[in-house]
Design a protein around this motif. Structure first.
Motif, short mmCIF file in Angstrom:
data_model
loop_
_atom_site.label_atom_id
_atom_site.label_comp_id
_atom_site.label_asym_id
_atom_site.label_seq_id
_atom_site.Cartn_x
_atom_site.Cartn_y
_atom_site.Cartn_z
N ALA A 84 13.67 15.47 25.61
CA ALA A 84 14.02 14.21 24.96
C ALA A 84 15.52 14.07 24.80
N GLU A 120 21.01 17.21 25.80
CA GLU A 120 22.38 17.59 25.49
C GLU A 120 22.61 17.88 24.01
N VAL A 143 21.29 7.29 30.56
CA VAL A 143 22.57 7.86 30.99
C VAL A 143 22.85 9.13 30.20
N ARG A 144 23.82 9.89 30.65
CA ARG A 144 24.22 11.07 29.89
C ARG A 144 24.99 10.63 28.65
N SER A 145 25.02 11.49 27.66
CA SER A 145 25.56 11.05 26.37
C SER A 145 27.02 10.64 26.47
N ALA A 191 27.04 6.86 27.01
CA ALA A 191 26.05 6.03 26.32
C ALA A 191 26.68 4.91 25.49
N PRO A 218 19.73 14.38 33.91
CA PRO A 218 18.74 13.79 33.01
C PRO A 218 19.34 12.90 31.93
N GLY A 219 18.56 11.90 31.56
CA GLY A 219 18.97 10.98 30.50
C GLY A 219 19.11 11.70 29.18
N SER A 220 19.95 11.17 28.32
CA SER A 220 20.30 11.89 27.09
C SER A 220 19.41 11.57 25.90
N ASN A 221 18.59 10.51 26.00
CA ASN A 221 17.87 10.08 24.80
C ASN A 221 16.59 9.36 25.21
N ILE A 222 15.55 10.14 25.48
CA ILE A 222 14.31 9.58 26.02
C ILE A 222 13.60 8.66 25.03
N PRO A 223 13.58 8.97 23.73
CA PRO A 223 12.94 8.00 22.82
C PRO A 223 13.58 6.62 22.87
N LEU A 224 14.90 6.56 23.04
CA LEU A 224 15.53 5.23 23.19
C LEU A 224 15.05 4.55 24.46
N ALA A 265 29.61 8.23 21.99
CA ALA A 265 28.32 7.71 21.52
C ALA A 265 27.76 8.58 20.40
N TYR A 266 27.86 9.89 20.57
CA TYR A 266 27.29 10.83 19.61
C TYR A 266 28.31 11.93 19.33
N PHE A 284 26.89 15.36 18.07
CA PHE A 284 25.73 16.02 18.66
C PHE A 284 26.07 16.86 19.87
N THR A 285 27.20 16.60 20.47
CA THR A 285 27.54 17.30 21.69
C THR A 285 28.88 17.97 21.52
#
Lengths: 429, 429, 429
Positions: free
Chosen positions: A422, A425, C40-42, C45, C213-219, C422-423, C426-427
């Protein structure tokens, strides 16, 4: 320019109610998805999102192929009455041929608008299960359970009441928008699932409960707001008509009451947790308080005054706060708190209906809602859904297994079953 | 089949406008929640989410118990006119007894639909405050302030204009959907709060401003889109009627203008920040530019042409970009930029109204909007809200305190006040 | 109380359809934003979120200034017919003067409601491009491309069909809500952009494809649900009228079919990926399967039965799964999978239209949809959009450059172009 008769105008108004109400309820699927994705741990959040997209799809398919005709025997447009059970006429009338769209249906609204509105309700019932059994149920068994729930279990219960069955005709059971028919059905199925599947690994050590906090609280808040929003469609469009002053007055009253019940649920949950937890409120309880309040008013959102709506929802909010630790005491692991919000409050909301309808105790000639009738409705629904869910979950357990391996559970279902994370990163996992 | 008279059709259309508009505006509560949760630091994001659910609930409760009757004296259905002040008739008519839903209200729409639509407006005003004072205000004082704002402060201002008070009758003050009545009321209350509560620890060192970037920009973008979406209900349904060609033409024009004002705000903020910051645009300014544009057109979304709407919104976008550093200069710490977007643009939008109405300078016999009338409306609103907010915030400060401890602020309000973290797995905090 | 004639009621119903449909489609902008920000990657984003707000704004501005009059020559209200091309009358009628809102338009709906509904369609086309070229396109060239696409390229194609041009009159081309006109137009423009801009650094090594891979699948799941929700407006309101029983019956059928096509897309993508990837389903394919199913039914959501809708959408879901690796084989880097979902399924959906209309092969006297006509429509659209997009992207490449520097790409566009992350918490990036 074409002239429209009064009845056509009413026909349009009614259909609009179903269609707009329907898409608003459809957005509840997104609400459940966000709530659940936010309340699971990050290693299961992509899986939870995927399950929610999948279950909404399966609910729509199954309710079309089979469910609608079980729920509303004889209600489908066109086709032979005798064949209308178990999906055959749906196959006949809708698989290869659409209906005649040029005529007004005698029902007073566009037939497909009713189908659409009913379909999003069954998806709601399925969504309830999804949150409870999250983080350890295997994907395919869950989806098969969803298929049976939406094709048969939910529709059978609905047929007893909204399909003019015995709960409606013999017991004057009253459940306006589905505290029992939708929410407790989903809640019972979730409860059975949680028991048969068992708690998440490490959740309970003896009498200790190990907290497993949700990974994304703002998403859970978003889910709460989307559910709240969707509930205006859920309850409001359950008035089933909007073409007259009396009907639209009723829809408006339902909107106001629905909102106030959620308000009551939020504030009651806030105050209750602040008292219980020494001044600290519990955010997830507040969110579930809103949902509990909404479920509580769903059985009768029209008759209560706004003050009564606040109280009915407020009791729902308190029930949520009390039921969560109770489930933990029995080691029933409900990841998102769906059983308190949907099952417990669904029963509460159903049982309080007679209080705003003259408070009859027994079924009576006037056909008023009565406590015995409500109890019978709650009871037979519970017995049937528990029995049917037990059979289905056990069959799944004995054949393909319902629970992922311990390795998969520890790794997270995202990596184990869908091959992507999910939040790749954000976590070192 | 029932025949519907033309007037019933219009009654239904009008009520639909309020109900659909109302739930769309209700979704702005989710928009504010996402915007604010995205723009605070992660250690406060769960608290900010919880506050937004709570404030929406409190606004609904207080506006029902007291606020609506202050805002619209004599407007409540049923009951004794003389008792309609300060909530008593609301208690009487709605706490234990609902109205008669079978008859058309003389107002031309379902009474509860109007209540519902008005209620979501007051929630908007409360949401504005929430973002400004985020990350350091204590939960309970904030909620008490929200209660007073929505029960008394906002309703008093509304009574002066929409409740047919002196701003409406004496000054021909014009504020179609609430640039002043909703947005600047929220903005003034936020400004006073920010000053009395003080800036976040570490925000200002002498003349240096320490940036505290938001933790989740995509959520802030989602919030912006949800607010934009909700604004179609906010402005569009403020036409208050939709049952005739003229009315629905007007609603349509309002939709187009509302969109174009946001477009103007976005593009102006982009270009302005690109010029000021050497080619780099500022994402949060772009989001606030949209909101600033929307607030700017809210005082008059009907009369402007689409081109004028772009310009009015565009000026709003520029004002946002200029006002943010100005606030920092005065060490007024507005976490999400709500004061520039809602207060500054609310004043701008209100003052430009006469320009699209014949540009009268003084109140006149025709009752046209005029610059002096607008100035009076802006001024008395500001004076009253500043005074009332100062009293309430100061009382709260002197009694329970409004600001969390430095320890709590550093730890984050999530851990300190609600006992769970927004993103427990994403941060090492 | 005012009496409303039947035609006024129909006028209101029709306009409501456009307005409600329009804002629902507007929410698709939020859906695209969430889908893309999630995939997209974070490090990109925040940029992706900003681009989506900006492109929606630019689309609205350009479609108002120029595009609408190209798309619907002669359709603009008021003004001189001869000047209605290239925006001049729009400037005249709408820049400084609004229309007369007191009269019913002969069109049978509020003029601005139609403009609004058409505008959100062009924004959809622009959103498609945004996802494909994410993570390496420079902001300003992208926005300029968006401006040309929405001002000229999309409107020219629309004029050929919905503007009563040659595809409509000579070929009986049929595209109910825009599988070709909206989705494949966006898809072709995206394809050309992806080729000219080139793949992301490190995406392809020889024959190896490096997953990003995408950074935020729930979004991304939220985005999928919002798009699904919006599609009810996209297809449903494309019925263009709702004031009669026949019309609202049709809108209802469209809702049901639209939902079933998405269902088919989801389930087909799930099953296909489970088969191809040894039991593991692919979450992003499931999301794109929903979108592919929706695009597939968009060319004809009314005539199919619900069963046919499932099949049409299901083929779309399979096409998505097959097309994604095919693009990779040609080293065409489509970040979010927009080309398979919108272009490939757009062609499929358009070509299958005659199958539910009598399956004519050639244009005929009855004016029925026919395979040759559909092929011509798909072909000329493709040729024109590819040619025009090539010219625009190449001009941009040769003048200001379309691609960010390798440093900026590695650092991420958030830091490089908009100066915030974006975050940020978190990263470690």
């Amino acid at each position: 320019e074409e002239s429209v008769s009064g009845s056509a105008s009413s026909y349009v108004d009614n259909s609009y109610l179903f269609l707009i109400g329907g898409i608003i309820v459809m957005l509840m699927a997104a609400g459940f998805c966000m709530l659940e994705a936010g309340l699971v741990r990050s290693k299961n959040a992509a899986m939870q999102s995927t399950k929610n997209v999948a279950l909404y799809s399966i609910a729509g398919l199954m309710f079309w192929v089979i469910g609608y005709n079980i729920a509303y025997p004889g209600a489908w447009i066109g086709g032979d009455e005798g064949l209308k059970f178990f999906g055959m006429p749906a196959m006949d009338a809708f698989f290869w041929a659409g209906g005649d769209l040029s005529v007004e249906s005698d029902a007073g609204y566009a037939p497909a608008s009713d189908w659409f509105f009913q379909m999003v309700f069954v998806a709601t019932a399925a969504s309830i299960v999804s949150g409870t059994v999250a983080e350890r149920v295997k994907l395919w068994p869950f989806l098969i359970f969803t298929a049976v729930l939406t094709a048969v279990i939910y529709p059978v219960v609905v047929s007893w009441e909204w399909g003019a069955g015995f709960l409606d005709t013999k017991w004057a059971f009253s459940d306006f928008a589905g505290s029992t028919l939708v929410h407790s059905v989903g809640g019972w199925a979730a409860l059975v699932g949680a028991i048969i599947i068992g708690p998440r690994a490490g959740k309970y050590f003896g009498k200790q409960v190990h907290p497993m906090p949700g990974s994304n609280i703002p998403l859970a808040a978003l889910g709460t707001f989307l559910l709240w929003f969707g509930w205006f469609g859920f309850n409001g469009a359950s008035q089933l008509a909007a073409g007259t002053a009396a009907d639209i007055n009723s829809v408006a009253q339902i909107f106001a009451n629905t909102n106030m019940a959620a308000v009551g649920g939020v504030l009651a949950a806030m105050i209750t947790t602040a008292v219980l937890y020494k001044g600290k409120i519990d955010a997830t309880m507040v969110f579930n308080g809103a949902i509990g309040g909404l479920v509580s008013i769903t059985a009768e959102p029209l008759m209560p005054s706004m003050g009564q709506a606040v109280l009915i929802g407020g009791v729902g909010g308190i029930l949520v706060v009390l039921a969560v630790p109770l489930l933990d005491k029995f080691k029933i692991d409900d990841v998102v708190g769906a059983i308190p919000a949907h099952l417990v409050c669904g029963i509460w909301g159903t049982m309080i209906v007679p209080a705003t309808h003259g408070a009859a105790f027994m079924p009576n000639e006037a056909g008023d809602p009565n406590f015995i009738g409500q109890l019978v409705g709650v009871g037979v629904t519970g017995i049937f859904v528990v029995a049917a869910s037990t059979v289905v979950w056990m069959l799944l357990k004995l054949t393909m297994g319902v629970r992922c391996s311990l390795e998969a559970e520890e790794m997270g279902l995202d990596k184990a079953e869908i091959g992507l994370e999910a939040y790749p990163e954000f976590t070192s996992g």
